[in-house]
Motif scaffolding. Structure first.
Motif, PDB file in Angstrom:
ATOM      1  N   ALA A  24       0.831  -1.209   0.000  1.00 36.07           N
ATOM      2  CA  ALA A  24       0.000   0.000   0.000  1.00 36.07           C
ATOM      3  C   ALA A  24       0.863   1.256   0.000  1.00 36.07           C
ATOM      4  O   ALA A  24       0.422   2.322  -0.426  1.00 36.07           O
ATOM      5  N   ALA A  25       2.118   1.115   0.470  1.00 36.77           N
ATOM      6  CA  ALA A  25       3.034   2.254   0.533  1.00 36.77           C
ATOM      7  C   ALA A  25       4.111   2.188  -0.542  1.00 36.77           C
ATOM      8  O   ALA A  25       5.169   2.801  -0.406  1.00 36.77           O
ATOM      9  N   LYS A  26       3.849   1.497  -1.644  1.00 38.16           N
ATOM     10  CA  LYS A  26       4.890   1.299  -2.661  1.00 38.16           C
ATOM     11  C   LYS A  26       5.323   2.597  -3.337  1.00 38.16           C
ATOM     12  O   LYS A  26       6.398   2.648  -3.934  1.00 38.16           O
ATOM     13  N   ASN A  27       4.528   3.638  -3.220  1.00 34.24           N
ATOM     14  CA  ASN A  27       4.953   4.935  -3.754  1.00 34.24           C
ATOM     15  C   ASN A  27       6.175   5.481  -3.019  1.00 34.24           C
ATOM     16  O   ASN A  27       6.828   6.417  -3.495  1.00 34.24           O
ATOM     17  N   GLU A  28       6.482   4.890  -1.866  1.00 36.69           N
ATOM     18  CA  GLU A  28       7.625   5.328  -1.072  1.00 36.69           C
ATOM     19  C   GLU A  28       8.877   4.500  -1.355  1.00 36.69           C
ATOM     20  O   GLU A  28       9.911   4.692  -0.711  1.00 36.69           O
ATOM     21  N   PHE A  29       8.810   3.612  -2.340  1.00 37.98           N
ATOM     22  CA  PHE A  29       9.932   2.711  -2.612  1.00 37.98           C
ATOM     23  C   PHE A  29      11.020   3.364  -3.470  1.00 37.98           C
ATOM     24  O   PHE A  29      11.571   2.759  -4.377  1.00 37.98           O
ATOM     25  N   ASP A  30      11.358   4.616  -3.170  1.00 38.99           N
ATOM     26  CA  ASP A  30      12.378   5.326  -3.938  1.00 38.99           C
ATOM     27  C   ASP A  30      13.620   5.613  -3.102  1.00 38.99           C
ATOM     28  O   ASP A  30      14.461   6.430  -3.468  1.00 38.99           O
ATOM     29  N   ASP A  31      13.734   4.927  -1.982  1.00 37.40           N
ATOM     30  CA  ASP A  31      14.875   5.097  -1.099  1.00 37.40           C
ATOM     31  C   ASP A  31      15.007   3.833  -0.247  1.00 37.40           C
ATOM     32  O   ASP A  31      14.092   3.001  -0.239  1.00 37.40           O
ATOM     33  N   ASP A  32      16.121   3.677   0.461  1.00 42.98           N
ATOM     34  CA  ASP A  32      16.224   2.576   1.417  1.00 42.98           C
ATOM     35  C   ASP A  32      15.139   2.732   2.476  1.00 42.98           C
ATOM     36  O   ASP A  32      14.797   3.854   2.869  1.00 42.98           O
ATOM     37  N   VAL A  33      14.623   1.601   2.943  1.00 40.34           N
ATOM     38  CA  VAL A  33      13.485   1.634   3.863  1.00 40.34           C
ATOM     39  C   VAL A  33      13.697   0.664   5.026  1.00 40.34           C
ATOM     40  O   VAL A  33      14.102  -0.484   4.826  1.00 40.34           O
ATOM     41  N   SER A  55      16.825  -2.262   0.679  1.00 41.45           N
ATOM     42  CA  SER A  55      17.451  -1.190  -0.088  1.00 41.45           C
ATOM     43  C   SER A  55      16.528  -0.770  -1.229  1.00 41.45           C
ATOM     44  O   SER A  55      15.558  -1.463  -1.557  1.00 41.45           O
ATOM     45  N   ARG A  56      16.858   0.348  -1.844  1.00 40.16           N
ATOM     46  CA  ARG A  56      16.055   0.794  -2.987  1.00 40.16           C
ATOM     47  C   ARG A  56      16.057  -0.266  -4.081  1.00 40.16           C
ATOM     48  O   ARG A  56      15.019  -0.557  -4.680  1.00 40.16           O
ATOM     49  N   GLN A  57      17.245  -0.855  -4.332  1.00 43.11           N
ATOM     50  CA  GLN A  57      17.324  -1.906  -5.340  1.00 43.11           C
ATOM     51  C   GLN A  57      16.528  -3.134  -4.917  1.00 43.11           C
ATOM     52  O   GLN A  57      15.856  -3.773  -5.727  1.00 43.11           O
ATOM     53  N   GLY A  58      16.590  -3.463  -3.621  1.00 37.77           N
ATOM     54  CA  GLY A  58      15.810  -4.584  -3.115  1.00 37.77           C
ATOM     55  C   GLY A  58      14.321  -4.363  -3.296  1.00 37.77           C
ATOM     56  O   GLY A  58      13.577  -5.295  -3.637  1.00 37.77           O
ATOM     57  N   LEU A  59      13.879  -3.145  -3.097  1.00 34.80           N
ATOM     58  CA  LEU A  59      12.464  -2.830  -3.266  1.00 34.80           C
ATOM     59  C   LEU A  59      12.028  -2.969  -4.723  1.00 34.80           C
ATOM     60  O   LEU A  59      10.884  -3.347  -4.994  1.00 34.80           O
ATOM     61  N   GLU A  60      12.928  -2.686  -5.642  1.00 33.98           N
ATOM     62  CA  GLU A  60      12.610  -2.899  -7.053  1.00 33.98           C
ATOM     63  C   GLU A  60      12.367  -4.388  -7.323  1.00 33.98           C
ATOM     64  O   GLU A  60      11.433  -4.751  -8.053  1.00 33.98           O
ATOM     65  N   HIS A  61      13.177  -5.234  -6.711  1.00 31.06           N
ATOM     66  CA  HIS A  61      12.969  -6.677  -6.851  1.00 31.06           C
ATOM     67  C   HIS A  61      11.630  -7.095  -6.229  1.00 31.06           C
ATOM     68  O   HIS A  61      10.908  -7.924  -6.791  1.00 31.06           O
ATOM     69  N   ILE A  62      11.317  -6.507  -5.087  1.00 31.40           N
ATOM     70  CA  ILE A  62      10.051  -6.839  -4.421  1.00 31.40           C
ATOM     71  C   ILE A  62       8.869  -6.463  -5.303  1.00 31.40           C
ATOM     72  O   ILE A  62       7.899  -7.224  -5.423  1.00 31.40           O
ATOM     73  N   GLU A  63       8.919  -5.307  -5.926  1.00 34.25           N
ATOM     74  CA  GLU A  63       7.821  -4.897  -6.809  1.00 34.25           C
ATOM     75  C   GLU A  63       7.642  -5.882  -7.963  1.00 34.25           C
ATOM     76  O   GLU A  63       6.506  -6.218  -8.335  1.00 34.25           O
ATOM     77  N   LYS A  64       8.746  -6.366  -8.511  1.00 35.06           N
ATOM     78  CA  LYS A  64       8.663  -7.345  -9.601  1.00 35.06           C
ATOM     79  C   LYS A  64       8.085  -8.668  -9.109  1.00 35.06           C
ATOM     80  O   LYS A  64       7.244  -9.287  -9.770  1.00 35.06           O
ATOM     81  N   ILE A  65       8.537  -9.107  -7.946  1.00 32.69           N
ATOM     82  CA  ILE A  65       8.024 -10.351  -7.359  1.00 32.69           C
ATOM     83  C   ILE A  65       6.524 -10.246  -7.115  1.00 32.69           C
ATOM     84  O   ILE A  65       5.753 -11.162  -7.430  1.00 32.69           O
ATOM     85  N   MET A  66       6.108  -9.116  -6.564  1.00 31.34           N
ATOM     86  CA  MET A  66       4.699  -8.954  -6.223  1.00 31.34           C
ATOM     87  C   MET A  66       3.824  -8.784  -7.467  1.00 31.34           C
ATOM     88  O   MET A  66       2.678  -9.245  -7.491  1.00 31.34           O
ATOM     89  N   GLU A  67       4.351  -8.143  -8.487  1.00 26.02           N
ATOM     90  CA  GLU A  67       3.594  -8.010  -9.732  1.00 26.02           C
ATOM     91  C   GLU A  67       3.257  -9.387 -10.294  1.00 26.02           C
ATOM     92  O   GLU A  67       2.115  -9.648 -10.702  1.00 26.02           O
ATOM     93  N   GLU A  68       4.238 -10.269 -10.290  1.00 21.46           N
ATOM     94  CA  GLU A  68       4.015 -11.632 -10.772  1.00 21.46           C
ATOM     95  C   GLU A  68       3.103 -12.408  -9.834  1.00 21.46           C
ATOM     96  O   GLU A  68       2.226 -13.160 -10.272  1.00 21.46           O
ATOM     97  N   ALA A  69       3.286 -12.220  -8.531  1.00 24.05           N
ATOM     98  CA  ALA A  69       2.478 -12.951  -7.560  1.00 24.05           C
ATOM     99  C   ALA A  69       1.008 -12.548  -7.645  1.00 24.05           C
ATOM    100  O   ALA A  69       0.110 -13.402  -7.595  1.00 24.05           O
ATOM    101  N   TYR A  70       0.737 -11.259  -7.773  1.00 24.12           N
ATOM    102  CA  TYR A  70      -0.646 -10.807  -7.900  1.00 24.12           C
ATOM    103  C   TYR A  70      -1.299 -11.384  -9.153  1.00 24.12           C
ATOM    104  O   TYR A  70      -2.489 -11.692  -9.161  1.00 24.12           O
TER     105      TYR A  70
END
Length: 252
Positions: free
Chosen positions: A84-93, A175-190
């Motif tokens: 729900a907060a993926k708009n914030e995935f532009d920095d380490d979190v 990390s920011r790069q890790g979050l990019e991987h998470i978005e890809k994983i979740m796109e496929e999972a959804y």
């Protein structure tokens, strides 16, 4: 660096104290759990703080905080709240569950981690569990760490004790790069697991636990680093947890 506090859940096992109140809003030593987390983040230099609300969202309202809402909190879980907060995935979190408190040193160590995916784990969890439950074979989940310090599996309920190398805490860094991987994983999972079991919890992707996401990351061949600690945290998951914590503090 940003912080995301996941606070959408209802906390039914704390209903003695949280009727119409998110469990992160429980008062402990004069402040709510969420207020204490916010204070800790700011003390350690993180000013960009996000809270994902859901149940009784209007009860969580602190100045200087950005909010997102998991509107379907009753039918979803931690991963959905994170997304729900993926708009914030532009920095380490740094990601934290709203029902835990942790020491400053733990947060500082997580902030310094250079891994794309870092997970706080407690090597001395049995000591805490003995004090918490009077036993160590209750409310457990698997967590296996390889010789390189990477988590290779986690999240199976009530495993053999020898399958628990440490305890998952509920504090993570992506990390920011890790979050990019998470978005890809979740796109496929959804796309593929909306109505069928996704990971080892057996739940569909919208009801997935954070440990399900971490296992999916591991399956993709990415390293999930275990950051080791020796206690230094506390969880408020049940009525008894809250009562015990309050009693322990009174004895200090």
């Amino acid at each position: 660096m940003k912080a995301i506090i996941l606070a959408a859940g209802q906390g039914t096992r704390l209903k003695k104290y949280t009727e119409n109140l998110p469990k992160g809003m429980l008062c402990f030593m004069g402040k709510t759990i969420i207020e204490r987390q916010i204070g800790m983040y700011r003390k350690c230099g993180i000013e960009d703080i996000i809270v994902v609300r859901g149940y009784a969202a209007e009860k969580i309202a602190y100045e200087g905080i950005k909010y997102y809402t998991n509107k379907d909190y009753a039918n979803t879980n931690m991963v959905e709240s994170l997304m729900a907060a993926k708009n914030e995935f532009d920095d380490d979190v740094i990601v934290s569950y709203s029902d835990i408190l942790f020491e400053e040193q733990m947060l500082e160590t997580m902030m310094k981690s250079t891994a794309d995916f870092a997970v706080a784990v407690d090597d001395d969890w049995k000591q805490y569990w003995q004090r918490r439950y009077g036993r160590i074979d209750f409310d457990t989940e698997s967590l296996s760490i390889d010789a390189d310090g990477n988590i290779i599996e986690l999240g199976l309920e009530n495993p053999k004790l020898e399958n628990i190398d440490a305890r998952y805490i509920g504090l993570l860094k992506f990390s920011r790069q890790g979050l990019e991987h998470i978005e890809k994983i979740m796109e496929e999972a959804y796309l593929n697991f909306g109505d069928k079991p996704w990971q080892q919890s057996g739940k569909n992707v919208r009801k997935a636990y954070m440990t399900d996401l971490l296992n999916a990351i591991i399956e993709c061949g990415k390293n999930v680093k275990a950051e080791h600690f020796h206690n230094g945290w506390i969880e408020f998951d049940t009525n008894e947890d809250y009562e015990n914590a309050c009693r322990w503090v009174e004895k200090l």
